[in-house]
Design an enzyme around this catalytic site. Structure first.
Site, PDB file in Angstrom:
ATOM      1  N   ASN A  11       0.861  -1.186   0.000  1.00 51.42           N
ATOM      2  CA  ASN A  11       0.000   0.000   0.000  1.00 51.42           C
ATOM      3  C   ASN A  11       0.898   1.236   0.000  1.00 51.42           C
ATOM      4  O   ASN A  11       1.488   1.576   1.016  1.00 51.42           O
ATOM      5  CB  ASN A  11      -0.888  -0.035   1.255  1.00 51.42           C
ATOM      6  CG  ASN A  11      -1.727   1.216   1.407  1.00 51.42           C
ATOM      7  OD1 ASN A  11      -1.843   2.012   0.477  1.00 51.42           O
ATOM      8  ND2 ASN A  11      -2.321   1.387   2.586  1.00 51.42           N
ATOM      9  N   LYS A  13       0.065   4.294  -0.320  1.00 50.64           N
ATOM     10  CA  LYS A  13      -0.598   5.478   0.245  1.00 50.64           C
ATOM     11  C   LYS A  13      -0.354   6.694  -0.673  1.00 50.64           C
ATOM     12  O   LYS A  13      -0.323   6.535  -1.885  1.00 50.64           O
ATOM     13  CB  LYS A  13      -0.119   5.735   1.673  1.00 50.64           C
ATOM     14  CG  LYS A  13      -0.186   4.468   2.527  1.00 50.64           C
ATOM     15  CD  LYS A  13      -0.002   4.713   3.991  1.00 50.64           C
ATOM     16  CE  LYS A  13       0.098   3.383   4.715  1.00 50.64           C
ATOM     17  NZ  LYS A  13       0.037   3.502   6.158  1.00 50.64           N
ATOM     18  N   HIS A  97      -9.515   0.587   5.326  1.00 54.62           N
ATOM     19  CA  HIS A  97      -8.173   0.835   5.869  1.00 54.62           C
ATOM     20  C   HIS A  97      -8.277   1.811   7.046  1.00 54.62           C
ATOM     21  O   HIS A  97      -9.105   2.717   7.047  1.00 54.62           O
ATOM     22  CB  HIS A  97      -7.258   1.408   4.779  1.00 54.62           C
ATOM     23  CG  HIS A  97      -5.832   1.467   5.213  1.00 54.62           C
ATOM     24  ND1 HIS A  97      -5.339   2.513   5.967  1.00 54.62           N
ATOM     25  CD2 HIS A  97      -4.811   0.597   5.046  1.00 54.62           C
ATOM     26  CE1 HIS A  97      -4.050   2.286   6.230  1.00 54.62           C
ATOM     27  NE2 HIS A  97      -3.708   1.129   5.690  1.00 54.62           N
ATOM     28  N   GLU A  99      -6.660   4.336   7.938  1.00 51.30           N
ATOM     29  CA  GLU A  99      -6.589   5.777   7.649  1.00 51.30           C
ATOM     30  C   GLU A  99      -7.915   6.287   7.086  1.00 51.30           C
ATOM     31  O   GLU A  99      -8.285   7.436   7.314  1.00 51.30           O
ATOM     32  CB  GLU A  99      -5.415   6.058   6.703  1.00 51.30           C
ATOM     33  CG  GLU A  99      -4.099   5.951   7.468  1.00 51.30           C
ATOM     34  CD  GLU A  99      -2.964   5.319   6.690  1.00 51.30           C
ATOM     35  OE1 GLU A  99      -2.970   5.355   5.459  1.00 51.30           O
ATOM     36  OE2 GLU A  99      -2.051   4.764   7.352  1.00 51.30           O
ATOM     37  N   GLU A 169      -5.166  -5.294  10.828  1.00 52.51           N
ATOM     38  CA  GLU A 169      -4.170  -4.242  10.976  1.00 52.51           C
ATOM     39  C   GLU A 169      -4.438  -3.457  12.255  1.00 52.51           C
ATOM     40  O   GLU A 169      -5.277  -2.532  12.251  1.00 52.51           O
ATOM     41  CB  GLU A 169      -4.250  -3.285   9.788  1.00 52.51           C
ATOM     42  CG  GLU A 169      -3.996  -3.945   8.452  1.00 52.51           C
ATOM     43  CD  GLU A 169      -3.512  -2.930   7.439  1.00 52.51           C
ATOM     44  OE1 GLU A 169      -2.359  -3.035   7.025  1.00 52.51           O
ATOM     45  OE2 GLU A 169      -4.265  -2.013   7.100  1.00 52.51           O
ATOM     46  N   GLY A 175       2.387   2.195  10.618  1.00 54.26           N
ATOM     47  CA  GLY A 175       3.277   3.331  10.412  1.00 54.26           C
ATOM     48  C   GLY A 175       3.998   3.791  11.669  1.00 54.26           C
ATOM     49  O   GLY A 175       4.579   4.872  11.699  1.00 54.26           O
ATOM     50  N   SER A 215       3.519  -2.257  10.371  1.00 57.29           N
ATOM     51  CA  SER A 215       4.982  -2.241  10.489  1.00 57.29           C
ATOM     52  C   SER A 215       5.637  -3.588  10.167  1.00 57.29           C
ATOM     53  O   SER A 215       6.597  -3.991  10.823  1.00 57.29           O
ATOM     54  CB  SER A 215       5.389  -1.743  11.878  1.00 57.29           C
ATOM     55  OG  SER A 215       4.919  -0.416  12.072  1.00 57.29           O
TER      56      SER A 215
END
Ligand code: PEP
Length: 253
Positions: A11, A13, A97, A99, A169, A175, A215
């Site tokens: 991904n 992003k 996701h 985010e 996730e 991140g 991560s």
């Protein structure tokens, strides 16, 4: 038990530019061509999809989209439809996701609508689920994760489950450099698989792939992939370097 192929997603992003994206895609295509044991998908930014497709189209790497809007067409300024993505050879989409849930405030209802819309159009749908650090510390990890799973799959039938991939996730691991331990990740993956068995049946549970994301890097990939219910990874930061993404793919080969 059904043999599940690993699936490794990158991904990107809102990262890369045209030149670095094409160079990265070329490195991914090279390594994916040498690994028969896993599926590899990249999710570049929208403006580069067509260019990236020209780099990977003769390789085993699949093209994915980070987002779409669940309507066929119309007055949705700034949005992109599934048919537009199909024109660009996209076969996989991310939905839910963290985010999009937490930064862009997508609700469970919108996420379920997106899952249904993309499934109807024959995309592979990667449904992302995961708890925040506060939810984990309050002991609510499974309630949150299984609640998001149930809500995202509300209208998905047995047959359509073949096009669903789940990505667990934990939000606190995305991140941040903090990875769930293989043991903690396996516990949640095992619970997701059990929930799939009760919602569907053993066949769906044993054939649905569940990726871990948060991560993932070359140093922890092998240990995570050795867990019985972890079927690959959705990778953010480490997918932006050809070397580290290649090492993660190789850990699954
Ligand atoms: C992700 O964006 O899905 C992700 C897991 O990011 P990172 O690997 O950087 O934690």
């Amino acid at each position: 038990m059904t043999q599940r192929r690993y699936i490794i997603g990158g991904n990107w992003k809102m990262n890369t530019d045209l030149e670095t994206g094409m160079a990265l895609a070329s490195q991914v295509a090279d390594v994916a061509s040498t690994c028969e044991a896993c599926d590899v998908v990249v999710y570049p930014p929208f403006p580069y999809l067509q260019a990236i497709d020209s780099v990977i189209s003769s390789s085993p790497v699949a093209l994915g989209s980070q987002n779409f809007w669940p309507e066929a067409s119309g007055a949705f300024t700034g949005e992109v439809s599934c048919d537009m993505l199909k024109d660009l050879s996209v076969t996989s989409v991310l939905v839910g996701h963290s985010e999009r849930r937490h930064v862009l405030h997508e609700s469970n209802a919108l996420i379920a609508q997106k899952v249904d819309f993309a499934i109807e159009r024959d995309f592979q749908v990667v449904l992302c689920v995961g708890e925040t650090i506060e939810q984990r510390e309050a002991g609510n990890t499974l309630d949150i994760v299984l609640g998001q799973l149930q809500s995202g799959l509300e209208s998905v039938n047995h047959e359509s489950m073949k096009n669903i991939v789940i990505a667990y996730e934990p939000v606190w691991a995305i991140g941040t450099g903090k990875t769930a331990s293989a043991e903690d990740a396996q516990a949640v993956h095992g619970a997701i698989r059990e929930a799939l068995a009760s919602r569907y049946d053993d066949n769906v549970a044993s054939s649905t792939r569940i990726q871990y994301g948060g991560s993932v890097k070359p140093e922890n990939a092998k240990e995570l992939f050795a867990c019985p219910d972890i079927d690959g990874a959705l990778v953010g930061g480490a997918a932006l370097s050809g070397e580290s993404f290649a090492a993660i793919i190789e850990a699954a080969c």
